[in-house]
Design a protein around this motif. Structure first.
Motif, PDB file in Angstrom:
ATOM      1  N   ARG A 125     -16.637  17.060 -19.456  1.00  0.00           N
ATOM      2  CA  ARG A 125     -16.157  16.992 -18.079  1.00  0.00           C
ATOM      3  C   ARG A 125     -16.703  15.744 -17.390  1.00  0.00           C
ATOM      4  N   MET A 132     -12.379  22.113 -21.163  1.00  0.00           N
ATOM      5  CA  MET A 132     -12.896  21.061 -22.013  1.00  0.00           C
ATOM      6  C   MET A 132     -11.966  19.857 -21.929  1.00  0.00           C
ATOM      7  N   ILE A 185     -21.753  24.349 -16.239  1.00  0.00           N
ATOM      8  CA  ILE A 185     -22.409  24.606 -17.523  1.00  0.00           C
ATOM      9  C   ILE A 185     -23.920  24.742 -17.313  1.00  0.00           C
ATOM     10  N   CYS A 210     -20.065  15.310 -19.413  1.00  0.00           N
ATOM     11  CA  CYS A 210     -20.875  16.462 -19.807  1.00  0.00           C
ATOM     12  C   CYS A 210     -21.065  16.434 -21.315  1.00  0.00           C
ATOM     13  N   THR A 247     -18.970  19.832 -22.687  1.00  0.00           N
ATOM     14  CA  THR A 247     -17.538  19.992 -22.438  1.00  0.00           C
ATOM     15  C   THR A 247     -16.788  18.687 -22.286  1.00  0.00           C
TER      16      THR A 247
END
Length: 100
Positions: free
Chosen positions: A68, A1, A82, A63, A66
């Motif tokens: 990302r 994360m 994910i 994301c 998370t």
């Protein structure tokens, strides 16, 4: 994360971009319509005086779950790993696992 500070920084950039979007767009329209070079320099100076983080090119997709910053699918707003996990657990409707 991703770190919370990076996610907050990205949200701050999104708010700034929304705040200055109309101003930036109107200045760019004026810039394209004016033929004289001296007036173009003035308008260009106004564009440069806007905050740097208000430019749309400084935004980065992250994301949704998370945070990302890499390997994101625009359609889902999720990073690749994910999305793969969600497809494997049948949480994404219409997506199927690949098999060969």
């Amino acid at each position: 994360m991703a770190r919370k500070s990076l996610i907050q920084r990205e949200r701050k950039r999104q708010k700034l971009e929304q705040k200055y979007h109309l101003i930036r767009r109107s200045l760019k329209k004026e810039l394209s319509k004016i033929p004289s070079l001296s007036e173009k320099w003035e308008i260009h100076g106004k564009l440069q005086s806007l905050p740097r983080n208000s430019a749309p090119t400084r935004l980065h997709r992250r994301c949704f779950l998370t945070g990302r910053p890499r390997g994101n699918y625009r359609d889902f707003g999720l990073s690749g790993h994910i999305l793969r996990e969600m497809v494997n657990t049948c949480l994404v409707p219409g997506a199927t696992r690949s098999s060969w």
